[in-house]
Design a protein around this motif. Structure first.
Motif, PDB file in Angstrom:
ATOM      1  N   GLY A 149       0.827  -1.194   0.000  1.00 19.43           N
ATOM      2  CA  GLY A 149       0.000   0.000   0.000  1.00 19.43           C
ATOM      3  C   GLY A 149       0.867   1.251   0.000  1.00 19.43           C
ATOM      4  O   GLY A 149       2.088   1.202  -0.141  1.00 19.43           O
ATOM      5  N   ALA A 150       0.246   2.404   0.170  1.00 19.18           N
ATOM      6  CA  ALA A 150       0.970   3.679   0.113  1.00 19.18           C
ATOM      7  C   ALA A 150       2.033   3.782   1.196  1.00 19.18           C
ATOM      8  O   ALA A 150       3.172   4.203   0.938  1.00 19.18           O
ATOM      9  CB  ALA A 150      -0.028   4.836   0.236  1.00 19.18           C
ATOM     10  N   VAL A 151       1.683   3.384   2.415  1.00 22.08           N
ATOM     11  CA  VAL A 151       2.653   3.458   3.508  1.00 22.08           C
ATOM     12  C   VAL A 151       3.810   2.500   3.253  1.00 22.08           C
ATOM     13  O   VAL A 151       4.982   2.841   3.472  1.00 22.08           O
ATOM     14  CB  VAL A 151       1.970   3.152   4.862  1.00 22.08           C
ATOM     15  N   GLY A 152       3.512   1.314   2.771  1.00 21.97           N
ATOM     16  CA  GLY A 152       4.567   0.342   2.497  1.00 21.97           C
ATOM     17  C   GLY A 152       5.532   0.837   1.438  1.00 21.97           C
ATOM     18  O   GLY A 152       6.758   0.639   1.549  1.00 21.97           O
ATOM     19  N   ILE A 153       5.012   1.488   0.407  1.00 22.90           N
ATOM     20  CA  ILE A 153       5.881   2.037  -0.638  1.00 22.90           C
ATOM     21  C   ILE A 153       6.795   3.109  -0.049  1.00 22.90           C
ATOM     22  O   ILE A 153       8.010   3.126  -0.301  1.00 22.90           O
ATOM     23  CB  ILE A 153       5.026   2.609  -1.781  1.00 22.90           C
ATOM     24  N   ALA A 154       6.230   4.007   0.749  1.00 21.75           N
ATOM     25  CA  ALA A 154       7.040   5.055   1.378  1.00 21.75           C
ATOM     26  C   ALA A 154       8.123   4.447   2.264  1.00 21.75           C
ATOM     27  O   ALA A 154       9.292   4.866   2.229  1.00 21.75           O
ATOM     28  CB  ALA A 154       6.138   5.987   2.188  1.00 21.75           C
ATOM     29  N   ARG A 155       7.755   3.446   3.041  1.00 20.33           N
ATOM     30  CA  ARG A 155       8.723   2.805   3.940  1.00 20.33           C
ATOM     31  C   ARG A 155       9.818   2.092   3.147  1.00 20.33           C
ATOM     32  O   ARG A 155      10.975   2.057   3.576  1.00 20.33           O
ATOM     33  CB  ARG A 155       8.012   1.814   4.861  1.00 20.33           C
ATOM     34  N   THR A 156       9.466   1.514   2.006  1.00 27.30           N
ATOM     35  CA  THR A 156      10.455   0.802   1.200  1.00 27.30           C
ATOM     36  C   THR A 156      11.548   1.740   0.715  1.00 27.30           C
ATOM     37  O   THR A 156      12.734   1.408   0.753  1.00 27.30           O
ATOM     38  CB  THR A 156       9.759   0.118   0.002  1.00 27.30           C
ATOM     39  N   GLY A 164      21.633   2.501   1.801  1.00 26.10           N
ATOM     40  CA  GLY A 164      22.494   2.798   0.666  1.00 26.10           C
ATOM     41  C   GLY A 164      22.167   2.054  -0.606  1.00 26.10           C
ATOM     42  O   GLY A 164      23.037   1.876  -1.467  1.00 26.10           O
ATOM     43  N   LEU A 165      20.927   1.619  -0.766  1.00 24.60           N
ATOM     44  CA  LEU A 165      20.548   0.894  -1.980  1.00 24.60           C
ATOM     45  C   LEU A 165      20.194   1.872  -3.089  1.00 24.60           C
ATOM     46  O   LEU A 165      19.544   2.892  -2.832  1.00 24.60           O
ATOM     47  CB  LEU A 165      19.345  -0.017  -1.713  1.00 24.60           C
ATOM     48  N   PRO A 166      20.573   1.580  -4.329  1.00 24.79           N
ATOM     49  CA  PRO A 166      20.132   2.434  -5.433  1.00 24.79           C
ATOM     50  C   PRO A 166      18.636   2.262  -5.676  1.00 24.79           C
ATOM     51  O   PRO A 166      18.057   1.232  -5.316  1.00 24.79           O
ATOM     52  CB  PRO A 166      20.945   1.908  -6.626  1.00 24.79           C
ATOM     53  N   MET A 167      18.016   3.249  -6.289  1.00 27.06           N
ATOM     54  CA  MET A 167      16.588   3.139  -6.581  1.00 27.06           C
ATOM     55  C   MET A 167      16.336   2.023  -7.595  1.00 27.06           C
ATOM     56  O   MET A 167      15.433   1.204  -7.419  1.00 27.06           O
ATOM     57  CB  MET A 167      16.044   4.464  -7.107  1.00 27.06           C
ATOM     58  N   VAL A 168      17.138   1.998  -8.653  1.00 25.62           N
ATOM     59  CA  VAL A 168      17.001   0.995  -9.709  1.00 25.62           C
ATOM     60  C   VAL A 168      18.394   0.611 -10.182  1.00 25.62           C
ATOM     61  O   VAL A 168      19.303   1.449 -10.178  1.00 25.62           O
ATOM     62  CB  VAL A 168      16.193   1.536 -10.918  1.00 25.62           C
ATOM     63  N   PRO A 184      20.499  -6.047   3.396  1.00 30.02           N
ATOM     64  CA  PRO A 184      19.836  -5.548   2.186  1.00 30.02           C
ATOM     65  C   PRO A 184      20.798  -5.452   1.014  1.00 30.02           C
ATOM     66  O   PRO A 184      21.950  -5.037   1.168  1.00 30.02           O
ATOM     67  CB  PRO A 184      19.341  -4.158   2.614  1.00 30.02           C
ATOM     68  N   LYS A 185      20.333  -5.850  -0.164  1.00 25.69           N
ATOM     69  CA  LYS A 185      21.170  -5.811  -1.359  1.00 25.69           C
ATOM     70  C   LYS A 185      20.270  -5.564  -2.568  1.00 25.69           C
ATOM     71  O   LYS A 185      19.041  -5.565  -2.462  1.00 25.69           O
ATOM     72  CB  LYS A 185      21.940  -7.123  -1.516  1.00 25.69           C
ATOM     73  N   GLY A 186      20.890  -5.388  -3.729  1.00 28.53           N
ATOM     74  CA  GLY A 186      20.112  -5.110  -4.928  1.00 28.53           C
ATOM     75  C   GLY A 186      19.634  -3.664  -4.935  1.00 28.53           C
ATOM     76  O   GLY A 186      20.335  -2.756  -4.503  1.00 28.53           O
ATOM     77  N   SER A 187      18.438  -3.447  -5.412  1.00 25.73           N
ATOM     78  CA  SER A 187      17.879  -2.094  -5.501  1.00 25.73           C
ATOM     79  C   SER A 187      16.519  -2.048  -4.808  1.00 25.73           C
ATOM     80  O   SER A 187      15.913  -3.081  -4.518  1.00 25.73           O
ATOM     81  CB  SER A 187      17.715  -1.685  -6.964  1.00 25.73           C
ATOM     82  N   VAL A 188      16.051  -0.832  -4.563  1.00 26.89           N
ATOM     83  CA  VAL A 188      14.709  -0.659  -3.999  1.00 26.89           C
ATOM     84  C   VAL A 188      13.675  -1.269  -4.945  1.00 26.89           C
ATOM     85  O   VAL A 188      12.754  -1.967  -4.512  1.00 26.89           O
ATOM     86  CB  VAL A 188      14.412   0.832  -3.752  1.00 26.89           C
ATOM     87  N   TYR A 189      13.835  -1.021  -6.229  1.00 26.09           N
ATOM     88  CA  TYR A 189      12.893  -1.562  -7.216  1.00 26.09           C
ATOM     89  C   TYR A 189      12.839  -3.084  -7.166  1.00 26.09           C
ATOM     90  O   TYR A 189      11.752  -3.684  -7.209  1.00 26.09           O
ATOM     91  CB  TYR A 189      13.300  -1.070  -8.601  1.00 26.09           C
ATOM     92  N   GLN A 190      13.988  -3.720  -7.055  1.00 23.45           N
ATOM     93  CA  GLN A 190      14.008  -5.188  -6.992  1.00 23.45           C
ATOM     94  C   GLN A 190      13.243  -5.710  -5.784  1.00 23.45           C
ATOM     95  O   GLN A 190      12.623  -6.773  -5.830  1.00 23.45           O
ATOM     96  CB  GLN A 190      15.454  -5.698  -6.951  1.00 23.45           C
TER      97      GLN A 190
END
Length: 252
Positions: A149-156, A164-168, A184-190
């Motif tokens: 949901g909206a809150v989960g996206i903001a928190r992500t 320090g994760l890249p967005m994409v 945590p690894k990879g990107s926020v998008y992943q």
């Protein structure tokens, strides 16, 4: 009055206020998405689910508020916030407040729920459900609702920035699976594909599944627009998740 602390909308029993005070003091300055307001929202979601199921409201309330209490230590030292050391520390720090009001057996149920709340029912082999007790199922569902949901996206995005994760990234592994015990690894998008889009398929309770459905659809709408603006061609993967409906244990 419950508004002695920020973000709290539900009424609190008097004995619980010192517990809330400790959590506020420790988590109030978090900037990773696991802050005091997150703990409060999980607490209130857990209580809402427990009340609909006729489950133990006080266990849901206590587990919801305390479930991420040692997140700060996890980020600093790598000590898992729901691991044996964290559970032992919770028992030591909160026993004087909780046991006189809930009793030792119910407090152990709180700790069991926290110890198991990050166990996810997906792997490369598919989906599975363990036979968790209702206290565990309620906390899992409440915490998972906070990831979408909206809150989960903001928190992500808060979490990704704090770690320090890249967005994409140019190379996205859409088949990767989330492991809460790994850094945590990879990107926020992943992270949307390795965890968030899978949550609808692993909700435990009927109230949780109903709350999840709308948040899952919002997640899909956000990703559709995000991928369009970022010019990411991923229509096949997103379409597969668009068909997802919250699963029941009978579907596995």
């Amino acid at each position: 009055m419950s508004n002695q602390f920020p973000f709290i909308r539900m009424g609190l029993p008097e004995w619980f206020r010192p517990v809330v005070g400790l959590v506020w003091g420790k988590m109030g300055d978090d900037a990773t998405g696991h802050d005091f307001s997150h703990a409060v929202r999980v607490m209130e979601l857990a209580v809402e689910i427990a009340e609909q199921l006729g489950a133990d409201r006080d266990i849901a309330m206590t587990a919801g508020l305390l479930h991420d209490y040692y997140r700060k230590e996890e980020k600093q030292t790598g000590q898992i916030h729901y691991g044996p050391e964290a559970i032992a520390n919770l028992r030591r720090e909160f026993s004087p407040f909780v046991i006189p009001n809930l009793g030792a057996e119910r407090f152990e149920r709180v700790l069991e729920a926290i110890a198991k709340h990050e166990q996810f029912a997906f792997s490369h082999e598919g989906y599975y459900f363990e036979n968790f007790g209702l206290d565990v199922q309620i906390l899992q569902d409440a915490d998972r609702l906070e990831a979408i949901g909206a809150v989960g996206i903001a928190r992500t995005f808060m979490f990704g920035g704090a770690h320090g994760l890249p967005m994409v990234e140019e190379d996205v592994r859409f088949d990767s699976m989330f492991n809460p015990r790994e850094r945590p690894k990879g990107s926020v998008y992943q992270h949307f594909y390795e965890k968030l889009l899978r949550i609808a398929e692993i909700m435990n309770t009927e109230p949780g599944r109903k709350m999840c459905a709308e948040r899952h659809q919002f997640l899909l709408l956000f990703l559709q627009e995000f991928e369009k603006e970022m010019k990411i061609k991923n229509l096949k993967m997103l379409e597969a998740h668009r068909m997802t409906q919250p699963m029941t244990k009978n579907d596995t």
